[in-house]
Design an enzyme around this catalytic site. Structure first.
Site, short mmCIF file in Angstrom:
data_model
loop_
_atom_site.label_atom_id
_atom_site.label_comp_id
_atom_site.label_asym_id
_atom_site.label_seq_id
_atom_site.Cartn_x
_atom_site.Cartn_y
_atom_site.Cartn_z
N CYS A 108 4.88 -3.68 4.82
CA CYS A 108 4.13 -4.71 4.10
C CYS A 108 4.94 -5.99 4.00
O CYS A 108 6.13 -5.97 3.73
CB CYS A 108 3.78 -4.23 2.69
N ARG B 83 0.84 -1.19 0.00
CA ARG B 83 0.00 0.00 0.00
C ARG B 83 0.88 1.25 0.00
O ARG B 83 1.98 1.24 0.51
CB ARG B 83 -0.90 0.01 1.24
N GLY C 160 0.59 3.74 1.83
CA GLY C 160 0.79 4.29 3.15
C GLY C 160 1.38 3.31 4.14
O GLY C 160 1.42 3.59 5.32
N CYS C 161 1.84 2.16 3.67
CA CYS C 161 2.32 1.12 4.59
C CYS C 161 3.81 0.93 4.42
O CYS C 161 4.29 0.74 3.31
CB CYS C 161 1.59 -0.20 4.31
N GLY C 162 4.55 0.94 5.53
CA GLY C 162 5.99 0.78 5.44
C GLY C 162 6.49 -0.58 5.83
O GLY C 162 7.69 -0.84 5.75
#
Length: 285
Positions: A128, A122, A124-126
């Site tokens: 994943c 995503r 906004g995801c660091g």
């Protein structure tokens, strides 16, 4: 429904503070003095979602309303289809974070365990792809032999960011990460809808040019959460400047990696959270 109206919460729903006060140093570019102060930062904490006894994902969250988070995440990830398929949620202390242990109805648990996990990356995801707290990224600490940088160089880099963000001029919807030399000249800039992606692109460009991380600093237009510090530290940068505020874990990681972290950087002032010794104020030039 307001929190005060709810009667289904317990103490485990708020296991940790959601903000933390840290000391700061506010520096004006045209003033030789610095103003000491404090600022409240949002707490950032890894939370491991566990179904049955099997870790599923680690998400970076503010540790509030975690039971709500477990229900909502379970639904939006397709793990459950209704509230009745969750029997209970338990919040536990973990190694470096918290665990949300979700007890699913037997039939739903069997279906979940039989399905191969696939969380798409995503914007906004660091973190994943990480399913356990022990796998949380942590760069190897480095010794930084970096000369001090004058704050006017940081100001010059910040002022140059606007004209250099061509995609953002068109869309007003992307983040930027830039590399400046010690005089504040922008040498590289990359943009992306994801702040982590933009920084990865920048680091990749610097790697390909064999850029010495000791010869400059990183500027990002986004807020500074822990993974932005980790990425900069992995590259070897000693100074990171963010336009928005950092999180509590970003401060902790900057200290761990002996990095200078400046944030809330504006055209007139910036706030120094760690590594003051690498900055030269007007009176120190």
């Amino acid at each position: 429904m307001l929190p005060s109206e709810r009667n289904d919460l317990n103490e485990s729903d708020a296991p940790a503070p959601t903000s933390r006060r840290v000391p700061t140093l506010v520096v004006a570019y045209d003033d030789p003095t610095a103003r000491e102060g404090h600022r409240d930062l949002a707490v950032e904490m890894p939370v491991n979602l566990v179904y049955g006894s099997v870790p599923y994902a680690v998400m970076m969250t503010t540790p509030s309303d975690l039971v709500d988070f477990a229900y909502g995440f379970s639904l939006t990830e397709g793990i459950v289809e209704s509230v009745d398929e969750i029997r209970s949620v338990r919040v536990e202390d973990g190694d470096g974070g918290l665990r949300l242990v979700v007890d699913l109805a037997p039939g739903r648990l069997r279906e979940h365990l039989a399905r191969k996990r696939a969380i798409s990356g995503r914007t906004g995801c660091g973190v994943c792809g990480i399913d356990d707290l022990a796998a949380l990224p942590k760069a190897e600490p480095r010794a930084h032999a970096v000369q001090a940088v004058g704050i006017e160089s940081i100001q010059r880099a910040l002022l140059g960011m606007g004209d250099a963000q061509l995609l953002n001029h068109t869309t007003r919807a992307v983040h930027a990460a830039a590399w400046a030399d010690r005089d504040g000249n922008l040498l590289a800039l990359r943009e992306d809808v994801g702040r982590h992606n933009g920084l990865d692109k920048l680091i990749g460009a610097l790697m390909r040019e064999r850029t010495d991380p000791r010869e400059g600093f990183v500027v990002i237009t986004s807020r500074c959460s822990f993974e932005m510090v980790e990425k900069a530290a992995t590259f070897g940068a000693a100074i990171l400047v963010a336009i928005s505020a950092p999180t509590s874990l970003a401060i902790d990681r900057a200290r761990l990696h002996d990095m200078t972290l400046c944030a809330i950087a504006r055209s007139d002032t910036l706030t120094v959270f760690t590594g003051r010794e690498r900055l030269l104020l007007a009176a120190e030039r």
